[in-house]
Design an enzyme around this catalytic site. Sequence first.
Site, PDB file in Angstrom:
ATOM      1  N   TYR A 138      43.394  27.303  55.371  1.00 25.18           N
ATOM      2  CA  TYR A 138      43.150  26.439  54.488  1.00 25.18           C
ATOM      3  C   TYR A 138      42.204  25.292  54.663  1.00 25.18           C
ATOM      4  O   TYR A 138      41.341  24.519  53.953  1.00 25.18           O
ATOM      5  CB  TYR A 138      44.603  25.775  54.258  1.00 25.18           C
ATOM      6  CG  TYR A 138      45.313  26.417  53.119  1.00 25.18           C
ATOM      7  CD1 TYR A 138      45.691  27.580  53.265  1.00 25.18           C
ATOM      8  CD2 TYR A 138      45.869  25.559  52.112  1.00 25.18           C
ATOM      9  CE1 TYR A 138      46.579  28.290  52.379  1.00 25.18           C
ATOM     10  CE2 TYR A 138      46.851  26.249  51.077  1.00 25.18           C
ATOM     11  CZ  TYR A 138      46.980  27.416  51.197  1.00 25.18           C
ATOM     12  OH  TYR A 138      47.915  27.845  50.323  1.00 25.18           O
ATOM     13  N   LYS A 189      50.498  38.045  62.151  1.00 26.78           N
ATOM     14  CA  LYS A 189      49.781  39.334  61.899  1.00 26.78           C
ATOM     15  C   LYS A 189      49.043  39.732  63.422  1.00 26.78           C
ATOM     16  O   LYS A 189      47.661  39.913  63.421  1.00 26.78           O
ATOM     17  CB  LYS A 189      48.770  39.243  60.754  1.00 26.78           C
ATOM     18  CG  LYS A 189      48.009  40.609  60.292  1.00 26.78           C
ATOM     19  CD  LYS A 189      48.839  41.458  59.431  1.00 26.78           C
ATOM     20  CE  LYS A 189      48.287  42.683  59.333  1.00 26.78           C
ATOM     21  NZ  LYS A 189      49.366  43.875  58.662  1.00 26.78           N
ATOM     22  N   ASP A 221      53.246  41.550  56.862  1.00 25.31           N
ATOM     23  CA  ASP A 221      53.481  42.583  55.543  1.00 25.31           C
ATOM     24  C   ASP A 221      54.843  42.949  55.675  1.00 25.31           C
ATOM     25  O   ASP A 221      55.536  43.287  54.682  1.00 25.31           O
ATOM     26  CB  ASP A 221      52.595  43.933  55.574  1.00 25.31           C
ATOM     27  CG  ASP A 221      52.218  44.247  57.227  1.00 25.31           C
ATOM     28  OD1 ASP A 221      53.085  43.796  58.080  1.00 25.31           O
ATOM     29  OD2 ASP A 221      51.607  45.402  57.417  1.00 25.31           O
ATOM     30  N   ASP A 245      52.541  30.160  52.245  1.00 21.42           N
ATOM     31  CA  ASP A 245      52.420  29.912  50.848  1.00 21.42           C
ATOM     32  C   ASP A 245      52.738  31.244  50.326  1.00 21.42           C
ATOM     33  O   ASP A 245      53.494  31.036  49.127  1.00 21.42           O
ATOM     34  CB  ASP A 245      50.910  29.745  50.724  1.00 21.42           C
ATOM     35  CG  ASP A 245      50.408  29.493  49.314  1.00 21.42           C
ATOM     36  OD1 ASP A 245      51.124  28.885  48.526  1.00 21.42           O
ATOM     37  OD2 ASP A 245      49.345  30.051  48.586  1.00 21.42           O
ATOM     38  N   ASP A 249      56.781  31.778  47.814  1.00 20.85           N
ATOM     39  CA  ASP A 249      56.662  32.064  46.467  1.00 20.85           C
ATOM     40  C   ASP A 249      57.661  33.208  46.374  1.00 20.85           C
ATOM     41  O   ASP A 249      58.382  33.474  45.152  1.00 20.85           O
ATOM     42  CB  ASP A 249      55.299  32.536  45.710  1.00 20.85           C
ATOM     43  CG  ASP A 249      54.670  31.287  44.912  1.00 20.85           C
ATOM     44  OD1 ASP A 249      54.880  29.911  45.405  1.00 20.85           O
ATOM     45  OD2 ASP A 249      53.941  31.364  44.130  1.00 20.85           O
TER      46      ASP A 249
HETATM   47  C1  IPM Z   1      51.722  25.068  47.248  1.00 22.81           C
HETATM   48  C2  IPM Z   1      50.567  25.451  46.416  1.00 22.81           C
HETATM   49  C3  IPM Z   1      49.253  24.791  47.247  1.00 22.81           C
HETATM   50  C4  IPM Z   1      48.933  25.471  48.377  1.00 22.81           C
HETATM   51  C5  IPM Z   1      48.420  24.651  46.220  1.00 22.81           C
HETATM   52  C6  IPM Z   1      48.377  24.011  44.864  1.00 22.81           C
HETATM   53  C7  IPM Z   1      47.052  24.076  46.858  1.00 22.81           C
HETATM   54  O1  IPM Z   1      50.554  26.802  46.095  1.00 22.81           O
HETATM   55  O2  IPM Z   1      52.252  24.143  47.770  1.00 22.81           O
HETATM   56  O3  IPM Z   1      52.388  26.352  47.656  1.00 22.81           O
HETATM   57  O4  IPM Z   1      48.294  26.485  48.398  1.00 22.81           O
HETATM   58  O5  IPM Z   1      49.760  25.034  49.366  1.00 22.81           O
HETATM   59 MG    MG Z   2      51.955  27.916  46.972  1.00 21.83          MG
END
Ligand code: IPM
Ligand code: MG
Length: 358
Positions: A138, A189, A221, A245, A249
């Site tokens: 990042y 990884k 993975d 990240d 999710d």
């Molecule tokens: C998160 C989001 C952010 C990230 C974006 C909006 C920059 O996906 O907080 O997980 O990638 O960290």
């Molecule tokens: Mg995210």
Amino acid sequence: MKSAVLPGDGIGPEIVAEALKVLERLRGNGISIETEVAAIGGAGYDVAGQPLPEATLGLARQADAVLLGAVGGPRYDALPRELRPERGILAIRKALGLFANLRPALLYPELSDASTLKAEVVAGLDLMIVRELTGDIYFGQPRGRRSNAAGEAEGFDTMLYSASEIRRIARIGFEIARKRDRRLCSVDKANVLDTSILWREEVTAAAKGYPDVELSHMYVDNAAMQLVRNPRQFDVIVTGNLFGDILSDEASMLAGSIGMLPSASLDANNKGLYEPIHGSAPDIAGQNKANPLATILSLAMMFRYTFGRPDLGARIEGAVRKVLGAGLRTADIALAGGPSIGTRQMGDAVVSALSSYP
Ligand code: IPM
Ligand code: MG
């Protein structure tokens, strides 16, 4: 105590408004929290030409905590990367040194029917993802665009961690595991990436200070697969920025909906930025449809981690459970074809549950 409030874009203002109702209701419990609102993301670009306006950063610096909604929207998609709304979030994380991102994935029993996974796979789920937030690909340099020898366009980014960055997030992972089931799984990884080989060495070295915590390692993975195969094998996961990240999710779906998951991003002194892990959902913005619970639960984390009031955090979480137990659902967690309520009604329901909760 002071909290900066940054509603952002899309559904951000709506969900933050509901969390502020909850905060308002809790006033007079021996806490005095001042709030001040400022613009971030696309809203920051609109008022100041920047996704993180100077005034917003200044406010966030002097506040004890920051409550953030969400950023981003189609209106800003064509802007150059440095001006995009997401840049506002990344810049505030970096500027405030918020390196430790805690993303709990907890399945409320009342929601076991809302996950797309079988109820028996997710029942009892309670895991914590500790994501490093200010390093990795990042922020690594160099990055950019160039032409290769054949004149073809190339894009490149640098995955990079220093040993000290790895050690400090590893320590947070161990500390959190110590307060839970004492199991920490480090995800990397290391079969492919040099960054990950260093990561694994440093996490292993840090483990010496925590003999009471059982450390394991897993490739990312495999971790992605194990999270849907048998998520309850995990207690605490510690991982880098990019892997965290993605895995967070994924983990959100185990908990029924991404609309349920709060997060805390902490610096070395427990100053924190609190935000739902979901995005700005421009498709439903302004329609009173968004689920405010992830933001309300982020406020609960603020009480726990920055304000040192776990009792009030637990009270908010208890009120959320009560509302879910009563069958109240926003559309994202509603049963197929079942009734649902709007953003404001959900916020009101939590506020009234707070009043009756001991
Ligand atoms: C998160 C989001 C952010 C990230 C974006 C909006 C920059 O996906 O907080 O997980 O990638 O960290
Ligand atoms: Mg995210």
